[in-house]
Design a protein around this motif. Sequence first.
Motif, mmCIF file in Angstrom:
data_model
loop_
_atom_site.group_PDB
_atom_site.id
_atom_site.type_symbol
_atom_site.label_atom_id
_atom_site.label_comp_id
_atom_site.label_asym_id
_atom_site.label_seq_id
_atom_site.Cartn_x
_atom_site.Cartn_y
_atom_site.Cartn_z
ATOM 1 N N SER A 234 15.631 32.033 81.108
ATOM 2 C CA SER A 234 15.843 33.278 80.375
ATOM 3 C C SER A 234 16.722 33.028 79.156
ATOM 4 C CB SER A 234 16.505 34.289 81.303
ATOM 5 O OG SER A 234 16.606 35.523 80.663
ATOM 6 N N ALA B 103 10.711 31.968 82.456
ATOM 7 C CA ALA B 103 11.426 33.088 83.067
ATOM 8 C C ALA B 103 11.322 34.364 82.243
ATOM 9 C CB ALA B 103 12.891 32.707 83.234
ATOM 10 N N SER B 104 11.611 35.451 82.920
ATOM 11 C CA SER B 104 11.731 36.737 82.241
ATOM 12 C C SER B 104 12.806 36.628 81.170
ATOM 13 C CB SER B 104 12.104 37.777 83.293
ATOM 14 O OG SER B 104 12.674 38.897 82.701
ATOM 15 N N GLY B 105 12.473 37.005 79.936
ATOM 16 C CA GLY B 105 13.453 36.879 78.858
ATOM 17 C C GLY B 105 13.393 35.550 78.124
ATOM 18 N N ARG C 42 6.593 34.582 83.296
ATOM 19 C CA ARG C 42 7.252 35.879 83.438
ATOM 20 C C ARG C 42 7.759 36.399 82.107
ATOM 21 N NH1 ARG C 42 9.092 33.015 87.926
ATOM 22 N NH2 ARG C 42 8.255 33.853 89.861
ATOM 23 N N ARG D 171 17.951 37.229 86.855
ATOM 24 C CA ARG D 171 17.662 36.904 85.465
ATOM 25 C C ARG D 171 18.902 36.349 84.767
ATOM 26 N NH1 ARG D 171 16.072 41.189 80.894
ATOM 27 N NH2 ARG D 171 13.895 41.057 81.465
ATOM 28 N N ASP E 112 19.468 32.854 85.748
ATOM 29 C CA ASP E 112 18.518 31.995 85.062
ATOM 30 C C ASP E 112 19.041 31.649 83.663
ATOM 31 O OD1 ASP E 112 15.743 30.937 85.468
ATOM 32 O OD2 ASP E 112 15.497 31.888 83.518
ATOM 33 N N ARG E 113 19.610 32.649 83.017
ATOM 34 C CA ARG E 113 20.182 32.451 81.681
ATOM 35 C C ARG E 113 21.328 31.445 81.741
ATOM 36 N NH1 ARG E 113 20.859 32.026 76.788
ATOM 37 N NH2 ARG E 113 21.630 33.587 75.341
ATOM 38 N N ILE E 114 22.181 31.597 82.758
ATOM 39 C CA ILE E 114 23.325 30.690 82.923
ATOM 40 C C ILE E 114 22.853 29.257 83.201
ATOM 41 C CG2 ILE E 114 25.065 30.086 84.675
ATOM 42 C CD1 ILE E 114 26.249 31.852 82.585
ATOM 43 N N ILE F 273 11.981 31.731 91.609
ATOM 44 C CA ILE F 273 12.295 32.050 90.211
ATOM 45 C C ILE F 273 13.296 31.048 89.642
ATOM 46 C CG2 ILE F 273 13.298 33.763 88.655
ATOM 47 C CD1 ILE F 273 12.218 35.928 90.531
#
Lengths: 222, 271
Positions: A125, A143-145, A161, B150, B153-155, B200
């Motif tokens: 993301s 990923a989402s984003g 996603r 989410r 995931d960013r981290i 994910i």
Amino acid sequence: MLSPELPLDDWLARLDDLAGRSAGFFLERPIVLDVAELDIDRTQLKELLAELANRNVRIMGIEGGRPSIMGPGMPPAMRGGRPAPDVEVPAAEPAQAAEKAAEVLPEAQPIRAPASMIVREPVRSGQSIIFPEGDVTVIGSVASGAEIIAGGSVHIYGTLRGRALAGSVGNAGARIFCRRLEAELLAIDGVYKTAEDMAPDLRGQAVQLWLDGDSIKAERLN
Amino acid sequence: MAKVVVVTSGKGGVGKTTSSAALGAALAQRGEKTVVVDFDVGLRNLDLVMGAERRVVYDIVNVIQGDAKLPQALIRDKRLDTLFLLPASQTRDKDSLTAEGVEQVMNDLKRHFDWIICDSPAGIERGATLAMRHADVAVVVTNPEVSSVRDSDRIIGLLDSKTEKAELGERMEKHLLLTRYDAVRAERGDMLKVDDVLEILSIPLLGIVPESMDVLKASNIGAPVTLADSRSAPALAYLDAARRLAGETVPMTIPGEKRGLLGKIFGRRAA
């Protein structure tokens, strides 16, 4: 794509007139709002979006907007969109003919290069993979984003996603392939489709998408 | 050789501080010298969770700015003499942490400790990036819900790009710690299931901590979960997670479900 002109009241009146003459004109169609030629502030843009929403015109992206006028709750900013001919205003009145002329953007030169990019890890993301030279292949999920922007086709061996934008430099032959479709947004050669516009039976499936004229077609891979 | 662990998540309120204290105490309970460092300058809480709030004299900002020496700022736990806390400042903001200052403190700590647990603030800004900067291992704390997943995931993306290890071209070891998990609600579909989150985030699982009143109880009495009641379900989960962090192979159990079956399903995913 819609390109409003000032004063907005007049332009909205013309839009109403057009919509009145062709029923269902904007129904179920994703519209990109082009505000590049428009000198408005955030409040005015918000009002314009509200007016369009009242008319059931669904704006899925804003093009040419200065960052300062974009705000939370607005459709995302976009670039490089192509005016889809079926949303162009018929040249019934001179004013509308002028509007049509303004909409035609210079054709982007296709770049031909046998380049490709392989991403061996999941795209997280907030990450953005931009490769205008050719195809992007991701071994893992997007990923989402996250977003993949390729000049050629996009191949995802995992779950898509986030966003995938194929043919970003003007390549209508580009395709998007993914092992599992959960995308937020898909685009090929500037033609967009959001998650809401996708057929629900494609969700979670292995899918390929391509451009047929000005609409994105999809089919299951298995 | 000291190991630097960052406990991070992106999203706030998922249990970073609780997990930092619990894992730190669990590692210290193994007899290894452990320090837990609070990077949440301006919103410090680790001192409360560890029951040391009335003993804070100097903090990490004082050390960085040269007003205090590191041993003066370190607080030794009253229950465990292998457990230490380096508190954050409550009156400053995150800009008072400098890259050079943090590096100096980390280098000093590495000489004296086996484990350095960095409790990251929420967000992806300065405090969070400095907390992860010198880490060898990351523990990504995630709740089983979409926004937390989410943000995690960013981290993970930042851990792979903004850390010293990443800049040297090395791979940062990352582990998922799923907290506030409720098997009944996950089964009902009110929460993401363990499998969904793993699919994910695609990083190895360090542990699953159940949603429990014991966590709140422990923080109210100012004790890390693993010290407050080492027989409670969350304490057992943290103790197992700490053993896995230390390199032991421990079969994974999902709280609230039967042990044998899950060991089979999730054993292979254990970190």
